[in-house]
Design a protein around this motif. Structure first.
Motif, short mmCIF file in Angstrom:
data_model
loop_
_atom_site.label_atom_id
_atom_site.label_comp_id
_atom_site.label_asym_id
_atom_site.label_seq_id
_atom_site.Cartn_x
_atom_site.Cartn_y
_atom_site.Cartn_z
N SER A 110 0.44 2.42 1.47
CA SER A 110 0.02 2.86 2.81
C SER A 110 -0.77 1.78 3.55
O SER A 110 -0.99 1.91 4.76
CB SER A 110 -0.84 4.13 2.70
OG SER A 110 -2.04 3.86 1.98
N GLN A 111 -1.21 0.74 2.84
CA GLN A 111 -1.98 -0.33 3.47
C GLN A 111 -1.36 -1.69 3.09
O GLN A 111 -1.85 -2.38 2.20
CB GLN A 111 -3.44 -0.27 3.02
CG GLN A 111 -4.14 1.04 3.38
CD GLN A 111 -5.55 1.08 2.85
OE1 GLN A 111 -6.48 0.54 3.45
NE2 GLN A 111 -5.73 1.72 1.70
N PRO A 112 -0.31 -2.07 3.78
CA PRO A 112 0.40 -3.31 3.39
C PRO A 112 -0.45 -4.57 3.54
O PRO A 112 -0.11 -5.60 2.95
CB PRO A 112 1.60 -3.34 4.35
CG PRO A 112 1.24 -2.42 5.47
CD PRO A 112 0.36 -1.37 4.89
N GLU A 113 -1.56 -4.49 4.28
CA GLU A 113 -2.43 -5.66 4.42
C GLU A 113 -3.28 -5.90 3.18
O GLU A 113 -3.83 -7.00 2.99
CB GLU A 113 -3.34 -5.50 5.65
CG GLU A 113 -4.48 -4.50 5.48
CD GLU A 113 -4.06 -3.03 5.68
OE1 GLU A 113 -4.94 -2.16 5.69
OE2 GLU A 113 -2.84 -2.78 5.85
N LEU A 114 -3.39 -4.90 2.30
CA LEU A 114 -4.18 -5.06 1.08
C LEU A 114 -3.37 -5.81 0.03
O LEU A 114 -2.17 -5.56 -0.14
CB LEU A 114 -4.58 -3.71 0.50
CG LEU A 114 -5.68 -2.91 1.20
CD1 LEU A 114 -5.93 -1.62 0.44
CD2 LEU A 114 -6.97 -3.73 1.29
#
Length: 337
Positions: A110-114
């Motif tokens: 859900s958080q591709p930037e992580l």
């Protein structure tokens, strides 16, 4: 054969007493699409036999008998062999919460930037957990957001290694784990931070971290204080926040603190001033810079402050003082362990 969605890297060395509980915690995961790369690092006990028996019952488990190659090399071998895009770390003496893989997987989806997601941990058995470890975990477990990681990265390792899940390719592109005489996990977190990778922690306790006298952090020289101090100084000296042109102030003028600060001074970061609360030190000059009381920092423009006080209770007080004067953690000051 379809690729699993998670590869669990599980290095093993003489862990026969704790390995069954670890493997049971893997079998109980609510997320089942994983492989376990159990890398035996030259065990002389029944560990390989225990893994082989588990692998006979569960095709997701793979025993890799690597010989005595050392922990960092075993971890890098696991990265090389991993088939999944996500890697979860696990140690043979710890126990996963049943929802750990599911929660971490969905957090990364859900958080591709992580790049990395960890979790809070609890140490066990309670009867052997000493005050120092309890205080360390109290500090570590309050670090949740990427902003908190960035502000606290030089205090201690902000994640317990077997609690993390990360994206495999970015870590491999950084070179994987160091084989130099440093704590391999903390060095990797510092390198990821330096590369601008976002790291975060889930607020749940998803790992039971076993405390015992044989744990590597107690015995391996890579985890000695000197190794941590050198590692921190190397990365801190390259941190852009110390290259902004702001005057540099060190908080803590005691003898032991000065020895740790010396590493930064030798790297070209001379003090503009020192801060201390000891009346006997205030007014002195140390290495060409004056020692002031904390109130001196209530000034404009603000200097950049490195807080070298390591007592956790005192560090909490210093955070409060600095923030009351408008200093923002990670922007105007950093704690250094």
């Amino acid at each position: 054969m379809n690729r699993p969605r998670i590869s669990i890297i599980l290095p093993i060395r003489n862990a026969a007493a704790t390995l069954p509980a670890c493997l049971r915690s893997l079998a109980r995961q609510t997320f089942s699409d994983y492989e376990v790369l159990a890398i035996d690092d030259g065990s002389s006990d029944e560990s390989p036999a225990i893994v082989a028996a588990a692998a006979a019952r569960d095709a997701r488990i793979v025993l890799i008998e690597a010989g005595r190659i050392g922990l960092a090399a075993a971890l890098n071998l696991g990265l090389e062999l991993a088939r999944a895009p996500l890697v979860a770390r696990m140690d043979a003496d710890d126990v996963m919460h049943p929802a750990r893989l599911e929660l971490q997987y969905h957090a990364l989806q859900s958080q591709p930037e992580l790049v990395l997601i960890a979790s809070r941990v609890v140490a066990f058995p309670a009867r052997v957990v000493k005050a120092g470890l309890r205080e360390y975990l109290r500090w570590q477990n309050r670090i949740i957001t990427p902003e908190q990681v960035n502000a606290e990265i030089y205090v201690e390792a902000p994640f317990t290694h077997p609690s993390v899940m990360f994206r495999r390719v970015p870590v491999q592109e950084l070179g994987g784990y160091t084989t130099k005489p440093y704590p391999e996990d903390y060095e990797l977190w510092l390198r990821m931070h330096e590369a601008g990778m976002r790291m975060q922690k889930l607020p749940q306790n998803l790992l039971a971290w076993r405390e015992h006298p044989e744990r590597a952090t107690h015995r391996d020289p890579r985890y000695a204080r000197e190794a941590f101090d050198e590692l921190r100084a190397d990365f801190l000296a390259r941190d852009p926040r110390l290259h902004s042109g702001r005057p540099l102030v060190y908080w803590g003028a005691g003898r032991m603190t000065r020895q740790r600060v010396r590493r930064m001074i030798e790297r070209g970061f001379a003090p503009f001033a020192w801060i201390d609360i000891d009346p006997a030190k205030i007014g002195q000059t140390i290495w060409g810079a004056p020692v002031h009381a904390p109130a001196w920092l209530n000034r404009q423009p603000r200097p950049f402050v490195l807080v070298y006080v390591t007592n956790h209770g005192a560090r909490d007080l210093i955070d409060g003082w600095l923030q009351s004067m408008g200093y923002q953690p990670g922007c105007d000051y950093l704690g250094v362990g």
